[in-house]
Design a protein around this motif. Sequence first.
Motif, PDB file in Angstrom:
ATOM      1  N   PRO A  31       0.826  -1.216   0.000  1.00 47.37           N
ATOM      2  CA  PRO A  31       0.000   0.000   0.000  1.00 47.37           C
ATOM      3  C   PRO A  31       0.859   1.265   0.000  1.00 47.37           C
ATOM      4  CG  PRO A  31      -0.805  -1.578   1.603  1.00 47.37           C
ATOM      5  CD  PRO A  31       0.503  -2.107   1.122  1.00 47.37           C
ATOM      6  N   ASP A  32       0.377   2.321  -0.647  1.00 46.69           N
ATOM      7  CA  ASP A  32       1.118   3.578  -0.696  1.00 46.69           C
ATOM      8  C   ASP A  32       1.143   4.246   0.677  1.00 46.69           C
ATOM      9  OD1 ASP A  32       1.586   3.299  -3.377  1.00 46.69           O
ATOM     10  OD2 ASP A  32      -0.148   4.488  -3.987  1.00 46.69           O
ATOM     11  N   PRO A  33       2.261   4.910   1.018  1.00 45.19           N
ATOM     12  CA  PRO A  33       2.331   5.612   2.304  1.00 45.19           C
ATOM     13  C   PRO A  33       1.444   6.854   2.298  1.00 45.19           C
ATOM     14  CG  PRO A  33       4.280   6.074   0.995  1.00 45.19           C
ATOM     15  CD  PRO A  33       3.515   5.014   0.263  1.00 45.19           C
ATOM     16  N   LEU A  34       0.989   7.250   3.478  1.00 47.35           N
ATOM     17  CA  LEU A  34       0.141   8.427   3.633  1.00 47.35           C
ATOM     18  C   LEU A  34       0.884   9.574   4.321  1.00 47.35           C
ATOM     19  CD1 LEU A  34      -3.165   6.659   4.718  1.00 47.35           C
ATOM     20  CD2 LEU A  34      -2.494   7.437   2.432  1.00 47.35           C
ATOM     21  N   GLN A  35       2.203   9.393   4.509  1.00 49.06           N
ATOM     22  CA  GLN A  35       3.042  10.427   5.101  1.00 49.06           C
ATOM     23  C   GLN A  35       4.448  10.290   4.527  1.00 49.06           C
ATOM     24  OE1 GLN A  35       1.500   8.012   7.556  1.00 49.06           O
ATOM     25  NE2 GLN A  35       3.066   6.714   6.671  1.00 49.06           N
ATOM     26  N   ASP A  36       5.349  11.196   4.888  1.00 54.31           N
ATOM     27  CA  ASP A  36       6.711  11.138   4.349  1.00 54.31           C
ATOM     28  C   ASP A  36       7.367   9.799   4.651  1.00 54.31           C
ATOM     29  OD1 ASP A  36       6.489  13.673   3.372  1.00 54.31           O
ATOM     30  OD2 ASP A  36       7.591  14.641   4.989  1.00 54.31           O
ATOM     31  N   PHE A  37       7.240   9.348   5.864  1.00 55.46           N
ATOM     32  CA  PHE A  37       7.782   8.056   6.261  1.00 55.46           C
ATOM     33  C   PHE A  37       7.049   7.547   7.486  1.00 55.46           C
ATOM     34  CE2 PHE A  37      10.624  11.367   8.027  1.00 55.46           C
ATOM     35  CZ  PHE A  37      10.452  11.130   9.401  1.00 55.46           C
ATOM     36  N   CYS A  38       7.205   6.251   7.725  1.00 61.09           N
ATOM     37  CA  CYS A  38       6.611   5.599   8.904  1.00 61.09           C
ATOM     38  C   CYS A  38       7.618   4.566   9.365  1.00 61.09           C
ATOM     39  CB  CYS A  38       5.272   4.960   8.541  1.00 61.09           C
ATOM     40  SG  CYS A  38       4.565   3.904   9.835  1.00 61.09           S
ATOM     41  N   VAL A  39       8.638   5.029  10.058  1.00 61.21           N
ATOM     42  CA  VAL A  39       9.698   4.136  10.514  1.00 61.21           C
ATOM     43  C   VAL A  39       9.108   3.055  11.411  1.00 61.21           C
ATOM     44  CG1 VAL A  39      11.814   3.971  11.887  1.00 61.21           C
ATOM     45  CG2 VAL A  39      11.486   5.897  10.325  1.00 61.21           C
ATOM     46  N   ALA A  40       9.402   1.801  11.097  1.00 58.43           N
ATOM     47  CA  ALA A  40       8.811   0.676  11.823  1.00 58.43           C
ATOM     48  C   ALA A  40       9.217   0.671  13.295  1.00 58.43           C
ATOM     49  CB  ALA A  40       9.240  -0.630  11.174  1.00 58.43           C
ATOM     50  N   ASP A  41       8.243   0.364  14.133  1.00 58.96           N
ATOM     51  CA  ASP A  41       8.488   0.213  15.561  1.00 58.96           C
ATOM     52  C   ASP A  41       8.163  -1.226  15.948  1.00 58.96           C
ATOM     53  OD1 ASP A  41       8.777   0.323  18.247  1.00 58.96           O
ATOM     54  OD2 ASP A  41       7.137   1.727  18.630  1.00 58.96           O
ATOM     55  N   PRO A  42       9.156  -2.130  15.830  1.00 58.70           N
ATOM     56  CA  PRO A  42       8.899  -3.552  16.108  1.00 58.70           C
ATOM     57  C   PRO A  42       8.615  -3.855  17.568  1.00 58.70           C
ATOM     58  CG  PRO A  42      11.235  -3.173  15.755  1.00 58.70           C
ATOM     59  CD  PRO A  42      10.541  -1.881  15.428  1.00 58.70           C
ATOM     60  N   THR A  43       8.854  -2.895  18.435  1.00 54.62           N
ATOM     61  CA  THR A  43       8.610  -3.120  19.862  1.00 54.62           C
ATOM     62  C   THR A  43       7.161  -2.851  20.259  1.00 54.62           C
ATOM     63  OG1 THR A  43       9.177  -0.838  20.491  1.00 54.62           O
ATOM     64  CG2 THR A  43      10.986  -2.431  20.362  1.00 54.62           C
ATOM     65  N   SER A  44       6.392  -2.269  19.345  1.00 52.67           N
ATOM     66  CA  SER A  44       5.001  -1.959  19.653  1.00 52.67           C
ATOM     67  C   SER A  44       4.183  -3.235  19.775  1.00 52.67           C
ATOM     68  CB  SER A  44       4.408  -1.079  18.547  1.00 52.67           C
ATOM     69  OG  SER A  44       3.019  -0.919  18.720  1.00 52.67           O
ATOM     70  N   GLY A  45       3.215  -3.202  20.665  1.00 54.73           N
ATOM     71  CA  GLY A  45       2.341  -4.355  20.842  1.00 54.73           C
ATOM     72  C   GLY A  45       1.161  -4.351  19.894  1.00 54.73           C
ATOM     73  N   VAL A  46       1.061  -3.315  19.056  1.00 56.49           N
ATOM     74  CA  VAL A  46      -0.055  -3.203  18.111  1.00 56.49           C
ATOM     75  C   VAL A  46       0.156  -4.167  16.950  1.00 56.49           C
ATOM     76  CG1 VAL A  46      -1.314  -1.668  16.568  1.00 56.49           C
ATOM     77  CG2 VAL A  46      -0.407  -0.792  18.740  1.00 56.49           C
ATOM     78  N   THR A  47      -0.885  -4.906  16.575  1.00 58.11           N
ATOM     79  CA  THR A  47      -0.818  -5.840  15.456  1.00 58.11           C
ATOM     80  C   THR A  47      -1.559  -5.258  14.262  1.00 58.11           C
ATOM     81  OG1 THR A  47      -0.771  -7.734  16.964  1.00 58.11           O
ATOM     82  CG2 THR A  47      -1.362  -8.165  14.664  1.00 58.11           C
ATOM     83  N   LEU A  48      -0.848  -5.133  13.142  1.00 54.75           N
ATOM     84  CA  LEU A  48      -1.472  -4.635  11.917  1.00 54.75           C
ATOM     85  C   LEU A  48      -0.713  -5.158  10.713  1.00 54.75           C
ATOM     86  CD1 LEU A  48       0.781  -2.324  11.247  1.00 54.75           C
ATOM     87  CD2 LEU A  48      -0.634  -0.882  12.677  1.00 54.75           C
ATOM     88  N   ASN A  49      -1.169  -4.806   9.511  1.00 54.62           N
ATOM     89  CA  ASN A  49      -0.541  -5.265   8.283  1.00 54.62           C
ATOM     90  C   ASN A  49       0.683  -4.398   8.007  1.00 54.62           C
ATOM     91  OD1 ASN A  49      -0.052  -6.584   5.891  1.00 54.62           O
ATOM     92  ND2 ASN A  49      -1.462  -5.322   4.694  1.00 54.62           N
ATOM     93  N   GLY A  50       1.837  -4.837   8.490  1.00 52.71           N
ATOM     94  CA  GLY A  50       3.050  -4.045   8.421  1.00 52.71           C
ATOM     95  C   GLY A  50       3.529  -3.791   9.840  1.00 52.71           C
ATOM     96  N   PHE A  51       4.033  -2.593  10.082  1.00 53.59           N
ATOM     97  CA  PHE A  51       4.506  -2.242  11.426  1.00 53.59           C
ATOM     98  C   PHE A  51       3.964  -0.873  11.818  1.00 53.59           C
ATOM     99  CE2 PHE A  51       7.694  -5.114   9.699  1.00 53.59           C
ATOM    100  CZ  PHE A  51       7.931  -5.983  10.754  1.00 53.59           C
ATOM    101  N   PRO A  52       3.677  -0.671  13.112  1.00 52.14           N
ATOM    102  CA  PRO A  52       3.272   0.657  13.581  1.00 52.14           C
ATOM    103  C   PRO A  52       4.404   1.658  13.368  1.00 52.14           C
ATOM    104  CG  PRO A  52       2.862  -1.031  15.238  1.00 52.14           C
ATOM    105  CD  PRO A  52       3.701  -1.662  14.187  1.00 52.14           C
ATOM    106  N   CYS A  53       4.056   2.937  13.354  1.00 53.90           N
ATOM    107  CA  CYS A  53       5.051   3.980  13.136  1.00 53.90           C
ATOM    108  C   CYS A  53       5.761   4.354  14.431  1.00 53.90           C
ATOM    109  CB  CYS A  53       4.405   5.237  12.568  1.00 53.90           C
ATOM    110  SG  CYS A  53       3.584   5.012  10.986  1.00 53.90           S
ATOM    111  N   LYS A  54       7.036   4.551  14.321  1.00 55.74           N
ATOM    112  CA  LYS A  54       7.835   5.068  15.419  1.00 55.74           C
ATOM    113  C   LYS A  54       7.534   6.555  15.588  1.00 55.74           C
ATOM    114  CE  LYS A  54      12.789   5.112  16.614  1.00 55.74           C
ATOM    115  NZ  LYS A  54      14.140   4.745  16.074  1.00 55.74           N
ATOM    116  N   ASP A  55       7.612   7.053  16.786  1.00 60.13           N
ATOM    117  CA  ASP A  55       7.426   8.478  17.031  1.00 60.13           C
ATOM    118  C   ASP A  55       8.447   9.265  16.208  1.00 60.13           C
ATOM    119  OD1 ASP A  55       7.342  11.084  18.001  1.00 60.13           O
ATOM    120  OD2 ASP A  55       7.085  10.474  20.093  1.00 60.13           O
TER     121      ASP A  55
END
Length: 225
Positions: A31-55
């Motif tokens: 899927p296309d990104p909706l922001q400049d970047f979304c650096v993966a945060d593998p430590t997050s407990g959120v489950t989704l298709n891909g990785f949650p964004c790092k702050d």
Amino acid sequence: MKQSSTRRAMFVLAAILVAAAFSTPSVANDPDPLQDFCVADPTSGVTLNGFPCKDPANVTAGDFFFAGIAKAGATNNTQGSLVTGANVEKIPGLNTLGVSLARVDYAPGGLNPPHTHPRATEILFVLYGELDVGFITTANVFVSKHIAAGEVFVFPRGLVHFQKNNGDMPAAAIAAFNSQLAGTQSIALTLFTSSPPVPENVLTKAFQIGSKEVTMIRAKLSPKK
């Protein structure tokens, strides 16, 4: 010295070709990104298709950097090859960007065994050496080619394919994928070393072999402890 310079130049050319090949949104598989970047945060407990964004406040240049494919990988293994991935698991900044790389090193006679990438098409650029490559279509047609340094070959998404170094010198290639995490299923390993195991009667019937052969193949393919 000349050979080293040539290899560096080929590596740079590979990077340029990869960037050009996947620079437009129309070829992105993820899927296309909706922001400049979304650096993966593998430590997050959120489950989704891909990785949650790092702050974004905690993002650094290191999130977009990886030096792991700069040098040849060790090929002193059973297959005589080594794949070093440069995907979102190694480069968190690739999250949502829909691209990744891998370096494949081959010893003389080395094989990157038959496998598939369920989430991406692969384009392979030979850095040095020569390779015999091929894929099998869903119509069971074998498409193959001998390729050398500076040449490119494409493996369509999901089709079984391989690369073999039949020469007497080492070879290396850069693979690019239109996915941040293409996924790899090695055919032999998938069928004979899965956990829990594929039922033996499925393998004996599918391959028209006996139980002894299944046991022998499993023993050879299982990871050495």
